[in-house]
Enzyme design. Structure first.
Site, PDB file in Angstrom:
ATOM      1  N   THR A 269       0.853  -1.033   0.018  1.00 53.59           N
ATOM      2  CA  THR A 269       0.171   0.136  -0.019  1.00 53.59           C
ATOM      3  C   THR A 269       1.146   1.238  -0.130  1.00 53.59           C
ATOM      4  OG1 THR A 269      -0.114  -0.426   2.293  1.00 53.59           O
ATOM      5  CG2 THR A 269      -2.093  -1.043   1.259  1.00 53.59           C
TER       6      THR A 269
ATOM      7  N   PHE B  97      -7.794   5.468   4.634  1.00 53.73           N
ATOM      8  CA  PHE B  97      -7.557   4.497   5.585  1.00 53.73           C
ATOM      9  C   PHE B  97      -8.611   3.763   6.239  1.00 53.73           C
ATOM     10  CE2 PHE B  97      -3.878   7.096   5.299  1.00 53.73           C
ATOM     11  CZ  PHE B  97      -2.776   6.347   5.248  1.00 53.73           C
TER      12      PHE B  97
ATOM     13  N   CYS C 184      -7.373   1.756   9.607  1.00 55.12           N
ATOM     14  CA  CYS C 184      -6.159   1.017   9.391  1.00 55.12           C
ATOM     15  C   CYS C 184      -5.286   1.368  10.378  1.00 55.12           C
ATOM     16  CB  CYS C 184      -5.288   1.709   8.161  1.00 55.12           C
ATOM     17  SG  CYS C 184      -3.712   1.012   7.797  1.00 55.12           S
TER      18      CYS C 184
HETATM   19  C1  HEM Z   1      -0.675   4.043   2.278  1.00 57.13           C
HETATM   20  C2  HEM Z   1      -1.021   2.874   3.054  1.00 57.13           C
HETATM   21  C3  HEM Z   1      -2.128   2.382   3.619  1.00 57.13           C
HETATM   22  C4  HEM Z   1      -3.432   2.338   3.283  1.00 57.13           C
HETATM   23  C5  HEM Z   1      -3.957   3.129   2.167  1.00 57.13           C
HETATM   24  C6  HEM Z   1      -4.071   1.525   4.006  1.00 57.13           C
HETATM   25  C7  HEM Z   1      -5.455   1.286   3.849  1.00 57.13           C
HETATM   26  C8  HEM Z   1      -6.217   0.594   4.954  1.00 57.13           C
HETATM   27  C9  HEM Z   1      -7.828   0.267   5.000  1.00 57.13           C
HETATM   28  C10 HEM Z   1      -8.555   1.072   4.126  1.00 57.13           C
HETATM   29  C11 HEM Z   1      -8.028  -0.292   5.864  1.00 57.13           C
HETATM   30  C12 HEM Z   1      -9.292  -0.489   6.330  1.00 57.13           C
HETATM   31  C13 HEM Z   1     -10.026  -1.911   5.727  1.00 57.13           C
HETATM   32  C14 HEM Z   1     -11.444  -1.974   5.822  1.00 57.13           C
HETATM   33  O1  HEM Z   1     -12.069  -1.119   6.681  1.00 57.13           O
HETATM   34  O2  HEM Z   1     -12.063  -3.208   5.257  1.00 57.13           O
HETATM   35  C15 HEM Z   1      -6.639  -0.936   6.517  1.00 57.13           C
HETATM   36  C16 HEM Z   1      -6.565  -1.924   7.717  1.00 57.13           C
HETATM   37  C17 HEM Z   1      -5.815  -2.386   8.110  1.00 57.13           C
HETATM   38  N1  HEM Z   1      -4.179  -2.111   7.713  1.00 57.13           N
HETATM   39 FE1  HEM Z   1      -3.824  -0.707   6.458  1.00 57.13          FE
HETATM   40  N2  HEM Z   1      -3.307   0.713   4.696  1.00 57.13           N
HETATM   41  C18 HEM Z   1      -1.920   1.349   4.707  1.00 57.13           C
HETATM   42  C19 HEM Z   1      -0.940   1.141   5.335  1.00 57.13           C
HETATM   43  C20 HEM Z   1      -0.630  -0.087   6.392  1.00 57.13           C
HETATM   44  C21 HEM Z   1       0.332  -0.478   7.267  1.00 57.13           C
HETATM   45  C22 HEM Z   1       1.707   0.313   6.943  1.00 57.13           C
HETATM   46  C23 HEM Z   1       0.039  -1.305   7.920  1.00 57.13           C
HETATM   47  C24 HEM Z   1       0.759  -2.133   9.038  1.00 57.13           C
HETATM   48  C25 HEM Z   1       2.249  -2.083   9.120  1.00 57.13           C
HETATM   49  C26 HEM Z   1      -1.204  -1.729   7.722  1.00 57.13           C
HETATM   50  C27 HEM Z   1      -1.865  -2.816   8.469  1.00 57.13           C
HETATM   51  C28 HEM Z   1      -3.411  -2.683   8.508  1.00 57.13           C
HETATM   52  C29 HEM Z   1      -3.958  -3.634   9.100  1.00 57.13           C
HETATM   53  C30 HEM Z   1      -3.325  -4.757   9.965  1.00 57.13           C
HETATM   54  C31 HEM Z   1      -5.495  -3.364   8.888  1.00 57.13           C
HETATM   55  C32 HEM Z   1      -6.757  -4.092   9.452  1.00 57.13           C
HETATM   56  C33 HEM Z   1      -7.138  -3.537  10.999  1.00 57.13           C
HETATM   57  C34 HEM Z   1      -8.258  -3.872  11.795  1.00 57.13           C
HETATM   58  O3  HEM Z   1      -9.195  -4.338  11.038  1.00 57.13           O
HETATM   59  O4  HEM Z   1      -8.027  -3.846  12.754  1.00 57.13           O
HETATM   60  N3  HEM Z   1      -1.715  -0.974   6.683  1.00 57.13           N
HETATM   61  N4  HEM Z   1      -5.632  -0.509   5.839  1.00 57.13           N
END
Ligand code: HEM
Length: 446
Positions: free
Chosen positions: A265, A388, A395
């Site tokens: 991402t 996010f 996120c």
């Molecule tokens: C520009 C970078 C990133 C974007 C655009 C992004 C986007 C997202 C989005 C939209 C979600 C929510 C998904 C949903 O509601 O169905 C999410 C959840 C998550 N992201 Fe990111 N993410 C990014 C970077 C990261 C990074 C750097 C990590 C970890 C090192 C990460 C780990 C996670 C995790 C573990 C979840 C699930 C959280 C939960 O359900 O409690 N993401 N991300």
């Protein structure tokens, strides 16, 4: 071209077979153009579905009624073979304790302490780009190398047991084969119906798991690092209700979740940001002036962040135009009413972040690249901008990703001028919104 590249959205209704053909190539091409004009679009393709672009309804789905809108069956079907029942797809108490266990690593204070890893990666990227200056280079490939370095340092302190190349190839093979939406998904067939890509991705999954397991076992033997990394936090985590620790398979699934979610991402964000800067060289110059005046030749560090508002706005605008998670979904569990429309249990709720971010009721000139819209406290309405996500499942890596992207972009723009080649990237969503064919740019010393 007056606006940067975009996905051609559907202007006429599609049959199931047409949707299937389009979705296999680009999931976003099944989104109708009216999803950039209407607050909500609903239909039935085997199952009832709704696309929600109305901020108050999004708040209800993502925050107020979290329990009634769990992650969708499609999300779980696609991801479970790769990342099990880890943080990203778990629900209820199983989600809660995993979130609590991993949250400290991503708390702002700890993310700040991780900045030197990002600064080092920015420096290494400049060295690599410098070596490619004779011709154009694929910045997407470059950024994947960069962010993969960062995430493996943060999760595993660059563990010697861990071979980034093999894991990366395995992840890519899995995404390429299993990440395409299949007919079964569009028709809403249950999770136990096998999907085509699974067989092809079996070897990739096996490789990924084998490496992760070996890494976990090696760490169990060696004990925690002096400065604990994410794997140490996961190994130490205990469910506050039962006192139990994560099993090896839970550890592995979370490790892979963080490695996959945590680098692709951010690499996409940086690649699209470089494309946008090459697309609009006036804005690129403005960003370079800011970066050069703050950095005076060195790579950006955590202390510089507050002095880089324009670079930050470029990252925010990039996440608006090319949100890496461009479409997320939920399955309704209870009856509800959104925008005056009935929601039934079992309905698929699509949150097309891509069309939300280009919605004519929410943004001026939605397809234009205008970082200024994020400057001087001009930010958007809260649930109109969701790169996010939002609510309790927002996120976990948001501040981590923002910090990494700003530090790396500032360093790169202070050292290089980027210009377009004839090959423009095509935004195609395969799990994430990727630039098909790469982001080929010329880079010359600034
Ligand atoms: C520009 C970078 C990133 C974007 C655009 C992004 C986007 C997202 C989005 C939209 C979600 C929510 C998904 C949903 O509601 O169905 C999410 C959840 C998550 N992201 Fe990111 N993410 C990014 C970077 C990261 C990074 C750097 C990590 C970890 C090192 C990460 C780990 C996670 C995790 C573990 C979840 C699930 C959280 C939960 O359900 O409690 N993401 N991300």
């Amino acid at each position: 071209m007056s606006n940067p590249v975009k996905v051609p959205l559907a202007t006429k209704p599609m049959s199931i077979l047409q949707s299937l053909g389009s979705a296999r190539r680009n999931v976003l091409s099944i989104l109708p153009e009216i999803a950039t004009r209407q607050p909500m679009v609903s239909g039935k393709t085997g199952i009832r579905w709704h696309m929600v672009m109305d901020p108050p309804s999004l708040k209800r789905v993502l925050r107020d009624k979290l329990e009634d809108y769990p992650k969708s069956g499609v999300t779980k079907t696609l991801l479970r073979p790769a990342i099990g029942n880890s943080l990203f797809i778990a629900e209820g108490t199983h989600w809660q304790w995993q979130r609590r266990a991993t949250a400290p690593t991503f708390a702002l204070r700890n993310v700040r302490a991780l900045a030197p890893v990002m600064t080092r990666a920015a420096e290494a990227t400049c060295t690599r780009i410098h070596a490619t200056q004779i011709g154009p280079a694929d910045m997407y490939a470059q950024m994947v190398t960069t962010t993969f370095q960062v995430i493996s340092d943060v999760t595993l302190s660059g563990d010697s047991e861990f071979d980034p190349q093999t894991v990366h190839k395995a992840i890519d093979a899995y995404i390429a084969s299993a990440g395409r939406v299949t007919l079964a998904d569009i028709l809403g067939l249950p999770a136990w119906v096998p999907r085509g890509g699974w067989f092809k991705s079996r070897k990739a999954l096996y490789d990924m798991r084998r490496i992760a397991d070996a890494t976990i076992e090696a760490r169990r033997r060696s004990g925690p690092r002096e400065t604990p990394d994410l794997l140490d936090h996961l190994l130490a985590a205990q469910d506050p209700e039962t006192g139990r620790k994560m099993t090896t398979s839970e550890l592995r699934d979370n490790l892979l979740t963080f490695i996959v979610a945590g680098h692709e991402t951010t690499a996409l964000t940086l690649s699209w940001a470089l494309y946008l800067c090459a697309f609009d060289t006036v804005k690129q110059e403005k960003a370079r002036a800011e970066a050069q005046s703050v950095l005076s030749g060195r790579a950006a560090t955590q202390d510089d962040l507050a002095a880089l508002p324009y670079i930050t706005a470029i990252i925010e605008e990039t996440l608006r135009l090319y949100p890496p998670a461009a479409l997320v979904s939920r399955t309704a569990k209870a009856k509800d009413t959104l925008c005056g429309r009935q929601i039934h249990p079992g309905d698929t709720m699509m949150i097309p972040i891509y069309t939300l971010h280009r919605h004519h009721m929410l943004w001026d000139e939605p397809d234009a690249f205008q970082p200024e819209r994020f400057m001087n406290g001009n930010g958007p309405e809260r649930f109109a901008y969701l790169p996010f996500g939002d609510g309790p499942r927002v996120c976990i890596g948001q501040s981590f990703a923002m910090q990494e992207a700003v530090l790396i972009l500032a360093t790169l723009l202070s050292r290089f001028k980027f210009s377009l080649t004839e090959k423009h990237p095509e935004p195609v969503m395969i799990l994430t919104l990727r630039p098909e064919g790469g982001v080929w740019l010329h880079a010359e010393s600034a």
